[in-house]
Design an enzyme around this catalytic site. Structure first.
Site, PDB file in Angstrom:
ATOM      1  N   GLY A  44      39.511 -35.267 -38.664  1.00 22.71           N
ATOM      2  CA  GLY A  44      38.635 -36.397 -38.930  1.00 22.71           C
ATOM      3  C   GLY A  44      39.169 -37.751 -38.555  1.00 22.71           C
ATOM      4  O   GLY A  44      38.596 -38.768 -38.959  1.00 22.71           O
ATOM      5  N   VAL A  45      40.262 -37.817 -37.752  1.00 26.94           N
ATOM      6  CA  VAL A  45      40.818 -39.126 -37.398  1.00 26.94           C
ATOM      7  C   VAL A  45      40.367 -39.572 -36.003  1.00 26.94           C
ATOM      8  O   VAL A  45      40.788 -40.619 -35.531  1.00 26.94           O
ATOM      9  CB  VAL A  45      42.367 -39.120 -37.487  1.00 26.94           C
ATOM     10  CG1 VAL A  45      42.823 -38.921 -38.910  1.00 26.94           C
ATOM     11  CG2 VAL A  45      42.971 -38.048 -36.582  1.00 26.94           C
ATOM     12  N   GLY A  46      39.532 -38.763 -35.323  1.00 28.22           N
ATOM     13  CA  GLY A  46      38.965 -39.208 -34.048  1.00 28.22           C
ATOM     14  C   GLY A  46      39.617 -38.648 -32.814  1.00 28.22           C
ATOM     15  O   GLY A  46      39.453 -39.206 -31.727  1.00 28.22           O
ATOM     16  N   LYS A  47      40.349 -37.515 -32.921  1.00 26.43           N
ATOM     17  CA  LYS A  47      41.044 -36.964 -31.756  1.00 26.43           C
ATOM     18  C   LYS A  47      40.051 -36.493 -30.691  1.00 26.43           C
ATOM     19  O   LYS A  47      40.203 -36.789 -29.512  1.00 26.43           O
ATOM     20  CB  LYS A  47      41.950 -35.804 -32.188  1.00 26.43           C
ATOM     21  CG  LYS A  47      42.998 -36.156 -33.216  1.00 26.43           C
ATOM     22  CD  LYS A  47      43.912 -34.992 -33.521  1.00 26.43           C
ATOM     23  CE  LYS A  47      43.186 -33.807 -34.115  1.00 26.43           C
ATOM     24  NZ  LYS A  47      42.591 -34.096 -35.431  1.00 26.43           N
ATOM     25  N   THR A  48      39.047 -35.734 -31.127  1.00 27.37           N
ATOM     26  CA  THR A  48      38.079 -35.191 -30.177  1.00 27.37           C
ATOM     27  C   THR A  48      37.166 -36.275 -29.623  1.00 27.37           C
ATOM     28  O   THR A  48      36.890 -36.337 -28.418  1.00 27.37           O
ATOM     29  CB  THR A  48      37.241 -34.088 -30.854  1.00 27.37           C
ATOM     30  OG1 THR A  48      38.128 -33.074 -31.341  1.00 27.37           O
ATOM     31  CG2 THR A  48      36.259 -33.475 -29.873  1.00 27.37           C
ATOM     32  N   GLY A  55      47.197 -34.719 -35.177  1.00 27.66           N
ATOM     33  CA  GLY A  55      46.908 -35.467 -36.393  1.00 27.66           C
ATOM     34  C   GLY A  55      45.972 -34.701 -37.300  1.00 27.66           C
ATOM     35  O   GLY A  55      45.420 -33.662 -36.934  1.00 27.66           O
ATOM     36  N   PRO A  56      45.759 -35.206 -38.502  1.00 25.49           N
ATOM     37  CA  PRO A  56      44.885 -34.519 -39.462  1.00 25.49           C
ATOM     38  C   PRO A  56      43.438 -34.517 -39.009  1.00 25.49           C
ATOM     39  O   PRO A  56      43.052 -35.280 -38.125  1.00 25.49           O
ATOM     40  CB  PRO A  56      45.082 -35.335 -40.754  1.00 25.49           C
ATOM     41  CG  PRO A  56      45.581 -36.658 -40.303  1.00 25.49           C
ATOM     42  CD  PRO A  56      46.358 -36.429 -39.052  1.00 25.49           C
ATOM     43  N   LYS A  61      53.035 -40.270 -45.747  1.00 28.70           N
ATOM     44  CA  LYS A  61      53.538 -40.196 -47.123  1.00 28.70           C
ATOM     45  C   LYS A  61      53.487 -41.550 -47.811  1.00 28.70           C
ATOM     46  O   LYS A  61      53.094 -41.659 -48.982  1.00 28.70           O
ATOM     47  CB  LYS A  61      54.963 -39.651 -47.113  1.00 28.70           C
ATOM     48  CG  LYS A  61      55.060 -38.201 -46.664  1.00 28.70           C
ATOM     49  CD  LYS A  61      56.501 -37.719 -46.620  1.00 28.70           C
ATOM     50  CE  LYS A  61      56.575 -36.256 -46.214  1.00 28.70           C
ATOM     51  NZ  LYS A  61      57.955 -35.747 -46.139  1.00 28.70           N
ATOM     52  N   SER A  78      61.451 -31.430 -47.453  1.00 30.96           N
ATOM     53  CA  SER A  78      61.439 -32.851 -47.793  1.00 30.96           C
ATOM     54  C   SER A  78      61.332 -33.124 -49.293  1.00 30.96           C
ATOM     55  O   SER A  78      61.432 -34.273 -49.712  1.00 30.96           O
ATOM     56  CB  SER A  78      60.278 -33.550 -47.073  1.00 30.96           C
ATOM     57  OG  SER A  78      59.035 -33.057 -47.523  1.00 30.96           O
TER      58      SER A  78
END
Length: 793
Positions: free
Chosen positions: A365-369, A362-363, A724, A681
């Site tokens: 800053g979305v909380g992956k770590t 994911g992009p 999107k 796309s």
């Protein structure tokens, strides 16, 4: 008794001046010089022609090659040229003898400008030989003799000559000329006109130098003693070993080997690892303690006994508690939370399940770590993180063989040692940022690590024995899947992290970001008040991101400003509103404007980047030409091919007369030309812009689209539909055309967004053009009704 120094001859009031560097001239001082600067050579020649006298003045900055009068000191010494020799290369060698101390009244280039000429005022040195002056003279001579004894630069003969001098001024100048001092200190002595004050300064300088020389001598003596002591200790150690051998006693080395044997037994190693450790211990016991091989062997054994071969943490299999912890730390993120709870549920039913291998994509800053840490906390496991960004060497993963100097285990084994258990939550951060070069491919080395069928016997090159990492819960993070090789991607379970919606960001800010920043900045609860409208103003005006990393930074900046205001104005709380948010964060970084306004030849597309969804405009114009197509906007190869396909499709539909098409060139441009763009796309968007240009029908307002196009006009599926649609919603574009093959992804879009959007699935360009273009002008009729949108109200 008052004495006044008299001169045996009259000295000139105006005379040539020579700048000398790195040395200060004193009266009664002899100075040989090698002169190569043109002005200095000219000054010496002028001095030889006018009585063999010149003024020797030290320059303030020795590095200056051609000093001006302002770069010379104001005091110098009138010197006589006793010897001179001009060399074939134009340089001169001279021997100067200092005569009188002089103060410079004026200095300027001579009439020809070839050298400096000085007007001087001679210093009359009144000397009164009082008992104090005589005591100072004796003290100075004694200090100088001590200085000479400690130093190696001056002979004792120079010191014995001083005892015969009765003139205080001459004594002070002779000592100053022979003592090694800094240039400014020597100049200070020269500029001191009173002999008594001059002697006092010299006594102080000499005392300081004597102290420094004494310390240097002590250091030298101590170093010499330590060297002798080391040699003595080595000899005694060898004797002690021989005595201990005769008495059957053990030395420190033998005790260390016994300690290692105990640690090997306590480590609960598998049989193969234990056999390797015992074999290495046997080799170590036969080595000399100071041998280089001994260090390698010790390091190897230390690593073996430090690994958690039989240490495990017990999983806390309480689904309710785990769910509470995950919800406390993170808002949303339903997919990864459900996956962890599923794993815990299966663990409760069976204890033989191998650790899952997850990949959060994911992009930023979305909380992956951060959710990986929460997963470890919810399961009661240890947590360890390994960053893979920029790793290019396979040995970083699998370690170096022990034949290399300073070899070490790989980062997998090092991390397992830090984890202190063999079943931690192991985070591999930025797995898509690995590189490859001549030293190997680290992604290939990870194939064994992340394969449940192989990682029961992971073999590190340094350890050279199998280590079981099958019980580790591996979690990898990546911004995109493009940077991960297919073979490595196949071994991981991919969980997509999409960007947060606007409403989700507001909730995250209220529940997590703002309270955390208040704690970190020492602000009490309620000291910074900001409502939903204020948070909305921060999100819209200061951030453009899929995650909340920059939003967190803005709140940190706001808390700093608030803390300063509270301290300076003594107020109890600060309120932030949309009207005063600029006082805390400055001018908004982003204007709340739409990325595109649809019109004839202009359509709005949607893109998906590693930072989330983006809205982009596609512009098309016609210029006189021969039917060619020009593409600009820093487009990649795939996007260029998609544009060619769109152009060919539009031409095949005969939306404009052939004479018009053949008489014009068509230019398609995607703004923000400095940003690289690629992917298929945007094919539907480019085809719509060209079709609008061909037929003269404007694209409908408040509409965006995405999809890949084929030559026959079919619309193929794309990736990142949720991101999107969120980007379109963020820009207040409420109608979106998307490929029908992506219908299954609609459920991933938050219901509050779906309910406020008109989402039209399409299968062909005919449907796209029917929905996207304004109807052609007709008499007495209206265009056919539009297809019903998915999610419309």
């Amino acid at each position: 008794m008052q004495e006044k120094k008299t001169t045996e001859q009259a000295y000139p009031q105006a005379l040539p001046a020579i700048a000398i560097r790195d040395v200060v001239m004193f009266p009664y001082m002899a100075l040989p010089l090698s002169v190569d600067r043109p002005k200095s050579v000219a000054a010496i020649e002028a001095g030889l022609a006018a009585g063999k006298f010149l003024l020797a003045v030290a320059q303030r900055k020795p590095a200056t090659n051609d000093p001006s009068p302002s770069e010379l000191y104001d005091y110098g010494v009138v010197s006589s040229i006793s010897q001179s020799l001009k060399m074939p290369d134009g340089t001169m060698r001279v021997f100067l003898e200092g005569r009188r101390r002089a103060r410079v009244k004026r200095m300027a280039p001579d009439g020809s400008g070839t050298y400096l000429s000085a007007e001087v005022e001679y210093v009359e040195e009144a000397v009164e030989k009082t008992p104090e002056v005589i005591a100072l003279m004796r003290h100075a001579v004694e200090a100088f003799e001590t200085y000479v004894k400690l130093g190696t630069r001056i002979t004792l003969d120079s010191a014995s000559l001083l005892q015969q001098m009765e003139d205080p001024s001459r004594l002070a100048d002779t000592i100053a000329a022979n003592v090694v001092l800094a240039l400014p200190d020597k100049q200070d002595v020269l500029e001191t006109e009173s002999p008594r004050e001059r002697l006092e300064k010299l006594v102080k300088f000499l005392a300081k130098e004597v102290e420094i020389l004494d310390i240097e001598q002590k250091i030298h003596t101590r170093v010499k003693t330590q060297i002798e002591k080391s040699q003595k200790e080595y000899y005694l150690n060898e004797q002690m070993k021989a005595i201990q051998k005769e008495l059957h006693q053990k030395d420190d080395f033998s005790k260390e080997i016994d300690e290692l044997k105990k640690r090997v037994k306590a480590a609960r190693m598998p049989k193969e690892a234990e056999a390797a450790a015992e074999k290495e211990l046997a080799r170590l016991s036969k080595m000399m303690p100071f041998s280089p091989e001994t260090t390698v062997s010790r390091t190897y054994l230390d690593w073996l006994v430090s690994l958690p071969w039989g240490v495990e943490t017990k999983d806390e299999i309480d689904l309710g508690k785990a769910k509470k912890i995950l919800d406390e730390d993170h808002f949303g993120l339903k997919k990864p939370k459900d996956r962890v709870l599923e794993y815990l549920a299966v663990c409760k039913l069976t204890e033989k399940l191998k650790g899952p291998i997850l990949c959060f994509v994911g992009p930023p800053g979305v909380g992956k770590t951060s959710i990986a840490r929460s997963i470890a906390r919810s399961m009661g496991r240890n947590f360890v993180r390994m960053s893979l960004g920029g790793v290019r060497d396979e040995s970083e993963i699998r370690g170096h063989r022990r034949t290399y100097v300073a070899s070490m285990p790989g980062r997998i084994v090092q991390s397992m040692k830090k984890a202190k258990s063999r079943n931690p939550v192991f985070l591999m951060d930025e797995i898509d940022k690995m590189g490859t070069d001549w030293r190997g491919d680290p992604a290939a080395a990870l194939l064994e690590v992340l394969d449940p069928e192989q990682n029961t016997e992971f073999n590190d090159h340094f350890l050279d024995v199998p280590f079981d990492i099958s019980k580790v819960m591996f979690i990898a993070t990546a911004n995109t899947l493009w940077g991960i090789p297919v073979s490595l991607r196949d071994r991981m379970e991919i969980i997509d992290f999409s960007g947060y919606t606007h409403d989700e960001k507001i909730e995250i800010a209220k529940k997590f970001l703002i309270p955390r920043q208040l704690r970190e900045h020492g602000l009490k609860e309620g000291s910074l008040r900001i409502d939903d409208k204020g948070i909305d103003a921060v999100i819209r005006g200061y951030t453009r991101e899929a995650g909340v990393r920059n939003l967190n930074r803005e709140f940190a900046s706001m808390c700093r400003r608030a803390a300063r205001k509270i301290v300076e104005t003594k107020v109890e709380s600060v309120k932030v509103t949309p009207d005063n948010v600029g006082d805390f964060l400055g001018v908004p970084k982003f204007l709340d404007t739409k990325a595109s306004y649809n019109a004839v030849g202009i359509a709005t597309g949607l893109a998906w980047t590693e930072n989330g969804g983006e809205v982009l405009a596609v512009e098309a114009v016609a210029v006189p030409g021969k039917g060619g197509l020009t593409l600009t906007g820093k487009l990649g190869d795939v996007m260029k091919e998609s544009a060619q396909a769109a152009f060919s499709y539009v031409r095949s539909k005969e939306l404009a007369p052939a004479s018009y098409v053949n008489a014009h060139n068509f230019h398609v441009h995607i703004p923000e030309g400095a940003i690289p763009k690629d992917g298929p796309s945007a094919g539907v968007t480019m085809a719509t812009a060209l079709a609008s240009l061909f037929c003269g029908r404007p694209v409908r307002k408040n509409l965006s689209m995405t999809g890949e196009i084929t030559l026959t006009g079919r619309v193929l599926p794309i990736g990142g539909l949720k991101e999107k649609v969120i980007a379109s919603f963020r820009d207040d574009i409420n109608t979106v055309l998307f490929p029908k093959a992506n219908l299954k992804e609609l459920e991933e879009i938050p219901s509050e967004i779906r309910s406020r959007m008109r989402l039209h699935p399409v299968e062909s360009m005919d449907e796209v053009l029917e929905l996207a273009l304004e109807p052609a002008a007709k008499r007495g009729g209206r265009a056919a009704g539009k297809k019903k949108a998915v999610g419309s109200r």
